[in-house]
Design a protein around this motif. Structure first.
Motif, PDB file in Angstrom:
ATOM      1  N   VAL A   1       0.149  -1.703   5.775  1.00  0.00           N
ATOM      2  CA  VAL A   1       1.561  -1.367   5.566  1.00  0.00           C
ATOM      3  C   VAL A   1       1.692   0.134   5.850  1.00  0.00           C
ATOM      4  O   VAL A   1       0.705   0.869   5.757  1.00  0.00           O
ATOM      5  CB  VAL A   1       2.042  -1.680   4.123  1.00  0.00           C
ATOM      6  N   VAL A   2       2.903   0.545   6.190  1.00  0.00           N
ATOM      7  CA  VAL A   2       3.115   1.972   6.432  1.00  0.00           C
ATOM      8  C   VAL A   2       2.793   2.716   5.146  1.00  0.00           C
ATOM      9  O   VAL A   2       3.154   2.260   4.056  1.00  0.00           O
ATOM     10  CB  VAL A   2       4.583   2.226   6.843  1.00  0.00           C
TER      11      VAL A   2
ATOM     12  N   VAL B   1      -9.790  -6.024  -4.662  1.00  0.00           N
ATOM     13  CA  VAL B   1      -8.785  -5.342  -3.838  1.00  0.00           C
ATOM     14  C   VAL B   1      -9.229  -3.902  -3.580  1.00  0.00           C
ATOM     15  O   VAL B   1      -9.631  -3.195  -4.505  1.00  0.00           O
ATOM     16  CB  VAL B   1      -7.409  -5.345  -4.543  1.00  0.00           C
ATOM     17  N   ALA B   2      -9.173  -3.509  -2.328  1.00  0.00           N
ATOM     18  CA  ALA B   2      -9.518  -2.117  -1.978  1.00  0.00           C
ATOM     19  C   ALA B   2      -8.473  -1.608  -0.998  1.00  0.00           C
ATOM     20  O   ALA B   2      -7.856  -2.393  -0.272  1.00  0.00           O
ATOM     21  CB  ALA B   2     -10.902  -2.067  -1.336  1.00  0.00           C
ATOM     22  N   GLU B   3      -8.259  -0.316  -1.005  1.00  0.00           N
ATOM     23  CA  GLU B   3      -7.318   0.246  -0.027  1.00  0.00           C
ATOM     24  C   GLU B   3      -7.912   1.500   0.591  1.00  0.00           C
ATOM     25  O   GLU B   3      -8.705   2.202  -0.033  1.00  0.00           O
ATOM     26  CB  GLU B   3      -5.963   0.546  -0.673  1.00  0.00           C
ATOM     27  N   GLN B   4      -7.543   1.730   1.836  1.00  0.00           N
ATOM     28  CA  GLN B   4      -7.983   2.959   2.487  1.00  0.00           C
ATOM     29  C   GLN B   4      -6.879   3.482   3.400  1.00  0.00           C
ATOM     30  O   GLN B   4      -6.048   2.711   3.887  1.00  0.00           O
ATOM     31  CB  GLN B   4      -9.278   2.741   3.268  1.00  0.00           C
ATOM     32  N   HIS B   5      -6.866   4.796   3.585  1.00  0.00           N
ATOM     33  CA  HIS B   5      -5.891   5.396   4.491  1.00  0.00           C
ATOM     34  C   HIS B   5      -6.371   5.255   5.920  1.00  0.00           C
ATOM     35  O   HIS B   5      -7.545   5.480   6.212  1.00  0.00           O
ATOM     36  CB  HIS B   5      -5.742   6.897   4.201  1.00  0.00           C
ATOM     37  N   LEU B   6      -5.467   4.895   6.798  1.00  0.00           N
ATOM     38  CA  LEU B   6      -5.730   4.968   8.234  1.00  0.00           C
ATOM     39  C   LEU B   6      -4.746   5.991   8.785  1.00  0.00           C
ATOM     40  O   LEU B   6      -3.624   6.111   8.280  1.00  0.00           O
ATOM     41  CB  LEU B   6      -5.474   3.627   8.918  1.00  0.00           C
ATOM     42  N   GLN B   7      -5.153   6.709   9.796  1.00  0.00           N
ATOM     43  CA  GLN B   7      -4.215   7.655  10.380  1.00  0.00           C
ATOM     44  C   GLN B   7      -4.417   7.762  11.881  1.00  0.00           C
ATOM     45  O   GLN B   7      -5.534   7.616  12.373  1.00  0.00           O
ATOM     46  CB  GLN B   7      -4.344   9.027   9.711  1.00  0.00           C
TER      47      GLN B   7
ATOM     48  N   LEU C   1      -4.512   0.422   4.561  1.00  0.00           N
ATOM     49  CA  LEU C   1      -5.177  -0.850   4.860  1.00  0.00           C
ATOM     50  C   LEU C   1      -5.658  -1.438   3.539  1.00  0.00           C
ATOM     51  O   LEU C   1      -6.465  -0.811   2.826  1.00  0.00           O
ATOM     52  CB  LEU C   1      -6.363  -0.617   5.790  1.00  0.00           C
ATOM     53  N   PHE C   2      -5.155  -2.608   3.199  1.00  0.00           N
ATOM     54  CA  PHE C   2      -5.603  -3.310   1.995  1.00  0.00           C
ATOM     55  C   PHE C   2      -6.566  -4.418   2.409  1.00  0.00           C
ATOM     56  O   PHE C   2      -6.307  -5.144   3.380  1.00  0.00           O
ATOM     57  CB  PHE C   2      -4.418  -3.945   1.254  1.00  0.00           C
ATOM     58  N   THR C   3      -7.651  -4.535   1.669  1.00  0.00           N
ATOM     59  CA  THR C   3      -8.544  -5.679   1.851  1.00  0.00           C
ATOM     60  C   THR C   3      -8.731  -6.350   0.500  1.00  0.00           C
ATOM     61  O   THR C   3      -8.651  -5.702  -0.558  1.00  0.00           O
ATOM     62  CB  THR C   3      -9.925  -5.254   2.410  1.00  0.00           C
ATOM     63  N   ALA C   4      -8.942  -7.652   0.542  1.00  0.00           N
ATOM     64  CA  ALA C   4      -9.143  -8.401  -0.706  1.00  0.00           C
ATOM     65  C   ALA C   4      -9.847  -9.715  -0.368  1.00  0.00           C
ATOM     66  O   ALA C   4      -9.798 -10.181   0.779  1.00  0.00           O
ATOM     67  CB  ALA C   4      -7.794  -8.693  -1.365  1.00  0.00           C
TER      68      ALA C   4
END
Ligand SMILES: C[S@@+](CC[C@H](N)C(=O)[O-])C[C@H]1O[C@@H](n2cnc3c(N)ncnc32)[C@H](O)[C@@H]1O
Length: 252
Positions: free
Chosen positions: A135-136, A184-190, A247-250
């Motif tokens: 998601v943005v 659930v994990a999240e990371q920034h993408l740019q 970026l969410f992963t689960a």
């Protein structure tokens, strides 16, 4: 009821991601964050658009199927990926437990009922399967956008017709928890993409979901927005589109 987002993506399908490789860049980063595929690993990309994730995943070695709600997007993607069909994110034409990985790039926040879509993603995943979606996102500290679009969108949104849409942030973690996903994990993408001229940023806005903002804005305000966006870019030492996503992963 016709979905206004699908109608929009039908209109922009031919130009989508052709002005600036925004989605394909995020697609590459998303796929790079997935585990290396085991032999025969099956991945479903939902809301695949022009194939930013689907095509990168196939290059990485996944067996890829894709769906999109827009017939025009599917027609475009089918030229490079035969296993693509028109389908709603919340009504997937696949049996239970078909896929090892389900992906969705910049799709969930567009849906009327993202939780129903997440339930459907879970249904078509194998137990233990991986979900990955973007998601943005807000720019991480030290990664400032190279333009003042954000400010202009905030300012001009007050001229949009009121149709019950809200600016409530997309609560990915809440939705994942309610749907029973775990780890659930999240990371920034740019991404940082060079622009050849100021007008390119304006043209880019006409080729994806943001187009809806300008379609709904009075012509006079659109032109004012365009002029202010470009005037700011002309004065900057570098012409660059800097954007971030989450970026969410689960796991199911
Ligand atoms: C912002 S684009 C992203 C496309 C692609 N995932 C990418 O990362 O480049 C969103 C896509 O979601 C699709 N879409 C929107 N609503 C949908 C729905 N309800 N069901 C399936 N696809 C949908 C649109 O047609 C469009 O192709």
């Amino acid at each position: 009821m016709d979905d206004p987002w699908i109608a929009l993506f039908d209109r922009v399908a031919d130009s989508f991601d052709t002005v600036v490789p925004f989605f394909s860049s995020f697609g590459e980063l998303t796929v790079a964050a997935l585990p290396a595929p085991a032999a025969g690993a099956r991945l479903l990309d939902v809301g695949a658009g022009a194939g930013a994730i689907a095509l990168a995943a196939r290059r990485r070695g996944y067996e890829v199927c894709a769906v999109d709600g827009s017939a025009a997007m599917v027609a475009r993607l089918s030229e490079s990926l035969p296993a693509v069909q028109v389908a709603e994110a919340g009504a997937l034409p696949f049996d239970d437990g078909t896929f090892d990985v389900v992906t969705a790039g910049f799709v969930l926040h567009l849906l009327n009922d993202p939780q129903a879509a997440l339930r459907e993603f879970k249904r078509v995943m194998v137990p233990g399967g991986l979900l990955a979606f973007t998601v943005v996102g807000p720019p991480p500290r030290g990664f400032e956008p190279g333009d003042r679009s954000h400010e202009l969108f905030a300012e001009y949104s007050r001229y949009l017709p009121r149709d019950g849409r809200t600016d409530a942030p997309f609560d990915a973690r809440g939705l994942l928890a309610m749907t029973g996903f775990r780890d659930v994990a999240e990371q920034h993408l740019q991404v940082e993409l060079a622009l050849d001229e100021p007008e390119t940023m304006w043209r880019w806005y006409g080729t994806h979901g943001t187009r809806r903002f300008f379609d709904e804005l009075d012509e006079k305000y659109c032109e004012e927005f365009r002029q202010r966006l470009i005037a700011d870019l002309v004065d900057r030492p570098e012409l660059v589109l800097r954007r971030a996503a989450l970026l969410f992963t689960a796991h199911f």
